[in-house]
Design an enzyme around this catalytic site. Structure first.
Site, PDB file in Angstrom:
ATOM      1  N   GLY A   1      96.365 -21.345 -42.132  1.00 38.93           N
ATOM      2  CA  GLY A   1      96.852 -21.164 -40.763  1.00 38.93           C
ATOM      3  C   GLY A   1      95.933 -21.862 -39.777  1.00 38.93           C
ATOM      4  O   GLY A   1      94.733 -21.995 -40.015  1.00 38.93           O
ATOM      5  N   CYS A   2      96.477 -22.292 -38.652  1.00 37.62           N
ATOM      6  CA  CYS A   2      95.675 -23.085 -37.707  1.00 37.62           C
ATOM      7  C   CYS A   2      94.514 -22.279 -37.125  1.00 37.62           C
ATOM      8  O   CYS A   2      93.389 -22.774 -37.038  1.00 37.62           O
ATOM      9  CB  CYS A   2      96.551 -23.690 -36.620  1.00 37.62           C
ATOM     10  SG  CYS A   2      97.582 -22.502 -35.741  1.00 37.62           S
ATOM     11  N   ASN A   3      94.764 -21.032 -36.753  1.00 34.09           N
ATOM     12  CA  ASN A   3      93.669 -20.203 -36.259  1.00 34.09           C
ATOM     13  C   ASN A   3      92.691 -19.893 -37.381  1.00 34.09           C
ATOM     14  O   ASN A   3      91.468 -19.907 -37.190  1.00 34.09           O
ATOM     15  CB  ASN A   3      94.214 -18.880 -35.697  1.00 34.09           C
ATOM     16  CG  ASN A   3      95.139 -19.083 -34.518  1.00 34.09           C
ATOM     17  OD1 ASN A   3      94.845 -19.871 -33.636  1.00 34.09           O
ATOM     18  ND2 ASN A   3      96.268 -18.396 -34.516  1.00 34.09           N
TER      19      ASN A   3
ATOM     20  N   THR B   1      90.346 -22.750 -38.040  1.00 36.38           N
ATOM     21  CA  THR B   1      89.314 -22.902 -37.016  1.00 36.38           C
ATOM     22  C   THR B   1      88.181 -21.908 -37.230  1.00 36.38           C
ATOM     23  O   THR B   1      86.991 -22.267 -37.227  1.00 36.38           O
ATOM     24  CB  THR B   1      89.923 -22.698 -35.604  1.00 36.38           C
ATOM     25  OG1 THR B   1      91.179 -23.362 -35.534  1.00 36.38           O
ATOM     26  CG2 THR B   1      89.002 -23.228 -34.538  1.00 36.38           C
TER      27      THR B   1
END
EC number: 1.2.1.38
Lengths: 342, 342, 342, 342
Positions: free
Chosen positions: A148-150, A153
């Site tokens: 997932g993008c979050n 990160t």
């Protein structure tokens, strides 16, 4: 040698981003674009910015002949993705961008996503797609589950710190600022320009965001004991970018060195000089992730800040990076474009 | 074979855009970055989005050794540019992005820019850099004068129509909507975020914008008689893009066919199907120019709309395209990146 | 004395704007808020920015008791509006914000809106709501039809010029730049933040926008002969504001004086000194309309530019202004708030 | 009875905001506008959105006759403010919006602002201007020091919690997201639209932001022992608004009740139902502050989120609220305007 590519879910933002990146790849050719709701349309009508590319029209997924396809990207919504992938040829290499194969424990999947998993067999073989930490497994995998993008990160900022034990595992607070394209192209009132621009707010507050499932799984595995972080995402009026501001307890200099060492040979992860902090505007449209470390005035505390583009390093760029590994290609092929600023 | 490149004015937006584009070029290497006001700084400090590139520090222009340089881009402010270029080696190939060498008649230059030209010798040999219309001259030129971003947009829409005589030359009205990066990185109150965002306005109204000098020169030359257009630019809260909405008298279908024929083998100019209109968001960050033609409800009138990215096709992309020609390279090298959307 | 007010369509942007303005009115009290799709919800849930106001919950329109109501604002979509208004009490004072009662000729209505009018009786008594030009009729009216936001902007700039015959009636070109809230709160892909921000484009090009029906009706009536203007709206990434750039043939000074004289005693229409031009940022959130006139370099041509806030002077502010007249109140009550800048 | 007002620093954003608010005040009249750098200009030229107001031209501060003035707002930069205020008549009521009189200890002032204080006498009599907590002192004060916009936001969320002892004083982390107008109208490269829009970043990281001086002073005073919070502001591409996301250790329900009780009779502080969170878009342009409390999934932790408009409740609105108290007027006069949305 050319590698034939199919993209399922080509009418969404991550689909378009895959097409954009693959257009600059030295040896991939897109042979099929699946997009059920917009099947029959020309790509130029769905995404006019891609109109100069010579690409096939959008078709129903069931009308795609996968015999020719070397690798298939699935950029479908979660839940749909598992149903589609369950029916794809068993030998087809797949990079899935949805959430469906990220969590190894089906119970955890059910807890966070609210439904029973419908492709348990595929789930079992899926490899977690955070390239920098699963490189060897990805190279050998048939099915890779994009992070997932979050979740990506936060992990870029924290994995080396947890692994090396340089921060307090019970005191990690992640405050994320996310751009709107992360929510996709769906028609929701709160994603309208008039609702979103000129304001910002927190959402999924208090530990309810689904990407926590990934954090829990990965951080606990690294630490060898349960790790639970606090995580509050915020929606910010911009189209691309995630900025994770992470509050940790530990020595800033040790933290900085740990990250510096961990990423020194990585092509896309850039650790800034100590005391400097990244901005989403400096990685926009690119596959880079910038990480900064700053000591707090309170002794023993530090702030780690990571920035990446949710559509590139956070999803489609990461997916292409994984596909390069799966096809035995140069990992950076198609991914070295410079960020767009201003 | 590698071509050695210098960029003067590397700390401005068009300088940064040149660096971004050249990073994706197959045979150019940047050997020197001149930027007087920021000489001595590392590029990463001036433009953090370029920090992963292995490039020289910024230096004073007078400290650059041009012996090794095959081609020099001048991305300096106008007036400064002519002074600098007058002192550069006489044989050095130069692409100038400023306004200094666009107007052939020194009187016209003085009229629009308010000062006497200080490099008349160079001005005489300069070739006007609108690639699609001066290709052969550019290939042989030593000094090419990049077209203004607004001037390029208007000319792409109008030149074939004037040449073929399919519109009324005395009734051309251009209403332009321009993004803010066209004004550069200068510290002006009206360019602050708080002043500019959430609002829009016309400026240089009534025929006072300097790019009119280019329109007058070029359109009159094509028509073989004086042509004066109306031209009103507007500043819009976005960072990149020019949209020219042009009101003409003529038959929409003939106009469309004329443009279609004129550009059918051009790699960067895309004429949309008749009745469709472009958007700046679909060419953002790319070297493409999209042109649309729509008939008005009033018989004999049509609207021609052109969109391009002021920093790319409007300046630095155009400059690289010209440099490719001057060095005998593939004209599209470094310029095929797909627009960034969203 | 307090005037009891009902608002139908209270969950849309013009409904919310009415509530905002009426909150500052000296003698109006909101007694009922109708919003069929969101009936049963508290206003604070639908519009959290109104949460401090002590207002009734949203209800079904048919559940409203109109016996007590002195004046009803209809902020419903067109077509729905005429159906609802046809069933309201015959003596109820109504200000309609939709397009349903603007066109006097039912044929014209059918032509522009694609359906037969369903409330011909009411249409016949409706007064066109451009306050500054229909003040006396509005004061006596039972049903007032609010002017379209684009139509209002263009008329403020042009009506005095057409009436006094100081411009060429066959050569009027209006290029409008419109903010996104004019499209309402509807769920459309092209209104998403990711689609709309950072880009701009023309729409309803070539004379197909419905507000042309109003221009044709009004301008022809003033001129005493058919007048057809060219009109191209553009969607710009901002939430509020319309900027109309109007190209006319006539003497700039005469045009400026004509406008100056026409509006000298108007509280909301401000004609700028000659040569100055307005910006949408300077009328944002207010009921003011700023108009500027600039001469073009081509003799006998001028540019007239008008700016207003589409939600205030373009719809809800105008509606309140009309309601004030209908109730015999000070026309400016609730409307003198200063624009919000920055 | 009319109160005569002077505003010093009328050409900045807080000056303009004061004028906007006072235009809606029932008994204040602006008699003088001081703005040294733009002295001699008409207000309409400096702030065209104020052009309809009948106000004096901008003048040099030394040319203002304070004999007639009942109250003076100082919206000058810090350091300039103390120099100017030192020379104003000793009996003049003053509301200062700068940082100059906020810190009671001159050592602390010197530490955070880098210069010796030049108006110690005035500093001694200054009252800290956080209205809701210093109401009685403000009503009797001659000189009130407006709270910093970030400092106000954090204090509204935390003061009642510290006072009642319901959170861990050593574990407070404030992550702020601030709009750009907080930086004022100064010409800095990082405030340009092209630099700021489409990206976001943290600044003054690690405990270096000057508003920490106010937090330290106030929180320690309430707690009766030193309290040091972590505080990281972020710059977000919007013009107005501060969102403070505050991570605390304590029971969410107790925290919510404590805030609810503390603010139940406050006109501008709104505590949302437990579990709901505010957005800056819902207080934009208004004097309201919205506060929400959400429990974290980790037991014993909560997130408190506060939103206000930095130019209104964060500076000029707060200043007017204080001026109302100082003049014995209704505290809410001129301040009840509804937020502007969208």
């Amino acid at each position: 040698m050319t590698h034939n590519i199919a993209i399922l879910g080509a009418s969404g933002y991550t689909g378009a981003e895959l097409i954009r990146l693959i257009a600059g790849h030295s040896s991939m050719q897109i042979k099929a674009l699946g997009a059920n709701s917009k099947a029959g349309q020309r790509l130029a009508d769905v995404f006019p910015h891609l109109r100069h590319l010579d690409l096939p029209d959008l078709v129903l997924i069931e009308d795609i002949d996968f015999a020719d396809i070397d690798l298939c990207f699935c950029a479908l919504p979660h839940k749909t993705s598992q149903e589609v992938i369950a029916k794809l040829p068993k030998a087809l290499k797949i990079v899935d961008l949805s959430a469906d194969f990220r969590l190894r424990d089906p119970e955890e999947y059910a807890k966070w996503y609210g439904n029973k998993h419908a492709a348990l067999e595929q789930q079992e073989e899926a490899v977690y797609g955070l390239t920098e930490f699963y490189r060897e497994e990805i190279a050998k995998a048939r099915l890779v589950a994009g992070t997932g993008c979050n979740a990506a990160t936060g992990q870029f900022a924290l994995r080396p710190l947890i692994e090396k034990g340089v921060i307090d595992l019970d005191e990690i607070i992640m405050d994320l600022k996310c751009a709107v394209s992360g929510a996709g192209r769906s028609l929701k009132e709160n994603l309208l320009h008039a609702e979103l621009s000129e304001g910002y707010h927190a959402y999924s507050i208090g530990g309810t965001h689904r990407h926590l499932g990934e954090f829990d799984q990965e951080f606990s595995a690294i630490a060898g004991r349960p790790v639970k972080v606090q995580f509050t995402p915020h929606l910010v009026p911009a189209n691309r970018g995630i900025l994770a501001t992470i509050y940790v307890k530990g020595d800033a200099q040790v933290i900085h060195e740990t990250l510096k060492n961990a990423y020194e040979s990585e092509p896309f992860i850039v650790v800034l000089p100590q005391g400097e902090a990244p901005s989403t505007r400096h990685i926009r449209g690119s596959n880079f992730c910038h990480i900064g470390v700053v000591a707090d005035r309170i002794e023993g505390r530090a702030i780690v800040i990571a920035a990446l583009d949710n559509l590139t390093k956070g999803s489609s760029g990461q997916a292409l990076q994984n596909a390069n590994l799966m096809l035995g290609l140069d990992e950076t092929d198609g991914l070295m474009a410079v960020p767009l600023f201003p």
